[in-house]
Design an enzyme around this catalytic site. Structure first.
Site: not given
Length: 151
Positions: A54, A82, A52, A85
């Site tokens: 992040e 999410c 991701h 993260c």
């Protein structure tokens, strides 16, 4: 004086879109105002569900600063992180998180898991939402609409 870096995160989201990834982008800024890391989603390119924006930005920032704690850093991300993260943001001790669009399906901060509300969370960053949410939401809507058309 507050300066937003959400446009920089949106640029990373647009680059992710060009690569065929879900258009999410993130930047990490140190206290001087310098961007020390930029990333967009790369889950498809890396065949890695943890890639991701992040996660990639935090890895880059930690490498840049040669530390595992980003105490005086802020993150700007185009979509509510999410749960995975959000937990990483807490573990990295990021000072502030600014996110654009909420994620009713998979969000982990103000939706769903609400990671920062759990007593097991050792660090809770300041959280600000809604900055650049229209632009971020439009990128995401267009991406998923295109995917539905192809299905």
């Amino acid at each position: 004086m507050f300066k937003t870096y959400m446009d920089d995160a949106l640029e990373e989201a647009a680059k992710a879109l060009e690569r065929g990834e879900v258009p999410v982008g993130a930047v990490i800024v140190e206290k001087s105002g310098t961007i020390i890391a930029r990333a967009g989603n790369e889950t498809r390119a890396r065949l890695d569900p943890s890639a991701h924006a992040e996660v990639l930005a935090i890895r880059k920032a930690c490498n840049t600063l040669k530390t595992d704690r980003l105490v005086d850093c802020d993150m700007y991300v185009t979509l509510e992180p999410c749960a995975m993260c959000a937990a990483l943001i807490a573990n990295a001790r990021i000072r502030r998180i600014y996110f654009a669009a909420p994620d009713p399906k998979s969000g982990g901060i103000q939706q769903g898991a609400r990671v920062f509300d759990h007593k097991q969370t050792h660090h809770v960053p300041e959280v600000y939402s809604g900055i650049g949410d229209e632009k971020a939401a439009k990128l995401l809507r267009n991406f998923f609409a295109t995917k539905r058309l192809k299905a």
